[in-house]
Design an enzyme around this catalytic site. Structure first.
Site, PDB file in Angstrom:
ATOM      1  N   GLY A 112     100.947  90.366  30.570  1.00  0.00           N
ATOM      2  CA  GLY A 112     101.126  91.652  29.911  1.00  0.00           C
ATOM      3  C   GLY A 112     102.586  91.892  29.564  1.00  0.00           C
ATOM      4  O   GLY A 112     103.483  91.294  30.152  1.00  0.00           O
ATOM      5  N   SER A 113     102.823  92.762  28.601  1.00  0.00           N
ATOM      6  CA  SER A 113     104.194  93.164  28.294  1.00  0.00           C
ATOM      7  C   SER A 113     104.555  94.353  29.190  1.00  0.00           C
ATOM      8  O   SER A 113     103.773  94.776  30.023  1.00  0.00           O
ATOM      9  CB  SER A 113     104.314  93.533  26.823  1.00  0.00           C
ATOM     10  OG  SER A 113     103.329  94.489  26.487  1.00  0.00           O
ATOM     11  N   GLY A 114     105.760  94.876  29.012  1.00  0.00           N
ATOM     12  CA  GLY A 114     106.204  95.997  29.831  1.00  0.00           C
ATOM     13  C   GLY A 114     107.083  95.579  30.998  1.00  0.00           C
ATOM     14  O   GLY A 114     107.603  96.421  31.722  1.00  0.00           O
ATOM     15  N   HIS A 115     107.239  94.245  31.192  1.00  0.00           N
ATOM     16  CA  HIS A 115     108.059  93.725  32.303  1.00  0.00           C
ATOM     17  C   HIS A 115     109.417  93.227  31.809  1.00  0.00           C
ATOM     18  O   HIS A 115     110.115  92.545  32.546  1.00  0.00           O
ATOM     19  CB  HIS A 115     107.357  92.540  32.973  1.00  0.00           C
ATOM     20  CG  HIS A 115     105.987  92.826  33.468  1.00  0.00           C
ATOM     21  ND1 HIS A 115     105.745  93.760  34.445  1.00  0.00           N
ATOM     22  CD2 HIS A 115     104.784  92.312  33.134  1.00  0.00           C
ATOM     23  CE1 HIS A 115     104.442  93.795  34.691  1.00  0.00           C
ATOM     24  NE2 HIS A 115     103.836  92.942  33.902  1.00  0.00           N
ATOM     25  N   ASP A 175      94.568  87.772  33.756  1.00  0.00           N
ATOM     26  CA  ASP A 175      95.227  86.553  33.289  1.00  0.00           C
ATOM     27  C   ASP A 175      94.367  85.334  33.592  1.00  0.00           C
ATOM     28  O   ASP A 175      94.237  84.438  32.763  1.00  0.00           O
ATOM     29  CB  ASP A 175      96.610  86.422  33.939  1.00  0.00           C
ATOM     30  CG  ASP A 175      97.568  87.484  33.435  1.00  0.00           C
ATOM     31  OD1 ASP A 175      97.706  87.626  32.212  1.00  0.00           O
ATOM     32  OD2 ASP A 175      98.167  88.194  34.265  1.00  0.00           O
ATOM     33  N   HIS A 217     102.712  96.132  38.114  1.00  0.00           N
ATOM     34  CA  HIS A 217     102.017  96.834  37.047  1.00  0.00           C
ATOM     35  C   HIS A 217     101.811  98.286  37.379  1.00  0.00           C
ATOM     36  O   HIS A 217     100.971  98.954  36.811  1.00  0.00           O
ATOM     37  CB  HIS A 217     100.654  96.199  36.792  1.00  0.00           C
ATOM     38  CG  HIS A 217     100.737  94.728  36.656  1.00  0.00           C
ATOM     39  ND1 HIS A 217     100.653  93.893  37.733  1.00  0.00           N
ATOM     40  CD2 HIS A 217     100.939  93.958  35.574  1.00  0.00           C
ATOM     41  CE1 HIS A 217     100.794  92.653  37.324  1.00  0.00           C
ATOM     42  NE2 HIS A 217     100.976  92.656  36.024  1.00  0.00           N
TER      43      HIS A 217
END
Lengths: 212, 348
Positions: free
Chosen positions: B53-56, B109, B218
């Protein structure tokens, strides 16, 4: 209603997809309790894309409608729910002979195949606090009634009752998968977000049938 | 929660536009996905695909480069990329020797990369999956394969990327990446939760005097909630949990990653770092390298994670090999500091 034509299936899935886009915040809230709160975001994205795909096509094959919804969700969503809820529609509609209309029995088989494939992919069983908690009792209840002379309205009512009971039962479980797994006993008291979404999907199907 | 965004629907495309404005000379976007691959890939090497996921950010995009990842398959904020997305990146970076997938162990994932591997096989591309399972907080060591992947992925993908550059074959890249994972451990603590951009609420709640121990990346809650203590007390607990898990012993060579989670000041991170080094010195564990900064974050989450990787001679050679990426300044040897000085102090 005892049969579902391709055009009806398209109309139903457009109604369901729109309802699921609408239910985004309900699904996020269910996920926020014990997960990371993004379940509704992915579901709204997937059903939104499915809505668009369905609108772009005319269908003569009922299975192609469900195939389009499932494959679009897998392609567009990502996340665990992309595969799991995509498979809900995809598993029973891939590699099957086209049909201009289907009955209760074929409709039940779609969910039966979905259950088998979701369990195999996710290695989950009833009690693991996943969508299987709702889906397995739902499929069992549908199979018990699929040979009877009943309507889509009746079979969906049976499905919804069983899925709702399964969702309620998921409250007492400790999660074995997903982010809720990390909570252990802290997850008890909250339903699995996936089984909440399953009840929303079936409820929307029933609402559509009731409107016909 | 206040966020510097426009329409929440456009978070990813707009972030990508900015990113390519900065790095578009060396990276290119995969059509119809928010995923990037390196331009000018060296021929004849195994490909390294990382993602999630993005956001990291800086994870994963800033780790694209020689000696690091060749392609990043990126999903929505905190959500795995789809199989079709991963497959498109796989095809773009395969040079006939196969592709290794490195990602953190999370349900989404696993499902999406698993299906992507099946799709790749149908197209004649060999892939291997390496799961990162570095989080010590929640699951006992005997069930290591059930553990989550958090900041330890920085080390696992660095080793895998170095092995790709060194010309390792597909099986060998997988094997050395799995070895790196087997000696890498992370423990995290959050002081404030993060939020998903565009969402109204934080993903969990903490009272003013509470900390979340064993956080996830997350915004999911951690193992338990505890009371806030001094930095030294918190660090001591974290280091103890990590050190006894591998276990790391006297005279071991380790790399240490002190990771802010998005909203921790460098001042605080350095106070924590001071204590980490005191603790490791006391234990006789040799710090080969230590990096302090934001490497894998959860939006405005505050707190830190500590990661350690134990080095044998192979891992040390790969770790010290050249690499270039947006994170280069963090991970290559400092050219201003002579090697001898770095060794004598044990760190730099």
């Amino acid at each position: 209603m005892k049969t579902l034509t391709a055009a009806q299936a398209k109309s139903m899935m457009i109604f369901v997809s729109a309802a699921m886009v609408e239910a985004k915040e309900i699904m996020c809230e269910a996920d926020r309790n014990i997960g990371d709160g993004d379940h509704g975001i992915g579901m709204a994205k997937g059903f939104g894309a499915a809505l668009q795909e369905l609108g772009n096509q005319d269908f003569t094959d009922v299975y192609k409608v469900f195939f389009t919804v499932g494959r679009t969700m897998i392609k567009e969503m990502g996340g665990a729910s992309g595969i799991i809820f995509g498979t809900l529609f995809f598993a029973g509609s891939k590699n099957v002979e086209p049909a201009t209309e289907i009955g209760i029995k074929e409709f039940t088989t779609i969910f039966e195949k979905a259950l088998v494939e979701i369990k195999a992919k996710g290695h989950a069983s009833v009690g693991d606090k996943t969508v299987v908690d709702g889906l397995e009792p739902m499929v069992d209840a549908m199979k018990k009634n699929a040979e009877k002379d009943i309507s889509f309205e009746e079979i969906l009512k049976i499905a919804l009752d069983a899925a709702t009971a399964g969702m309620e039962s998921s409250k007492q479980f400790v999660a074995k998968f997903g982010r809720a797994k990390t909570l252990g006993e802290r997850a008890i008291g909250y339903p699995d977000a996936g089984s909440v979404s399953l009840t929303l999907i079936i409820k929307a199907m029933l609402d559509w049938v009731n409107k016909q | 929660m206040k966020k510097l965004i426009n329409d929440p629907k456009n978070i990813l495309p707009e972030m990508m536009e900015g990113y390519l404005g900065v790095y578009g000379d060396v990276l290119r976007q995969i059509e119809s996905y928010t995923s990037l691959v390196r331009k000018n890939l060296e021929p004849g090497k195994v490909g390294l695909l990382v993602g999630g996921g993005s956001g990291h950010e800086p994870l994963f995009l800033d780790y694209l480069g020689p000696g690091y990842a060749d392609g990043v398959a990126q999903g929505n904020v905190f959500a795995s990329p789809s199989p079709d997305n991963i497959l498109a990146v796989t095809k773009a970076i395969d040079r006939g020797r196969g592709v290794v997938y490195v990602f953190g162990n999370h349900s989404g994932d696993n499902l999406n990369f698993g299906m992507a591997a099946e799709l790749a096989a149908q197209e004649g591309i060999k892939t291997h999956i390496v799961l990162v399972t570095d989080d010590v907080a929640l699951v006992p060591p005997e069930r290591m394969k059930d553990r989550r992947g958090i900041a330890g992925i920085i080390y696992v993908m660095r080793i895998a990327g170095a092995a790709c550059q060194a010309g390792y074959d597909l099986d060998a890249v997988r094997d050395v990446a799995e070895k790196a994972n087997s000696v890498t451990r992370t423990m995290g603590v959050a002081l404030y939760p993060g939020t998903i951009p565009g969402e109204p609420k934080a993903s969990f709640e903490l009272a003013e005097d509470e900390i979340e121990i064993g956080l996830g990346l997350h915004g999911e809650p951690g193992a338990r909630t505890g009371k806030i203590k001094t930095a030294d007390e918190i660090v001591d607990e974290m280091v103890e949990a990590i050190v006894k898990d591998v276990p790391y012993k006297k005279n071991d060579d380790v790399c240490v990653l002190v990771n802010g989670l998005g909203a921790t000041s460098r001042l605080e991170l350095m106070i924590a770092t001071r204590r980490i080094l005191q603790d490791l010195t006391k234990l006789g564990i040799h710090v080969h390298d230590i990096k302090v900064g934001n490497f894998a974050i959860c939006q405005e989450m505050a707190g830190l994670s500590i990661t350690m990787m134990r080095l044998d001679s192979e891992l040390m050679k790969l770790y010290d090999s050249p690499c270039y990426s947006a994170m280069t300044s963090q991970f290559t040897l400092n050219p201003l500091r002579p090697q001898s000085h770095r060794n004598s102090s044990g760190r730099y």
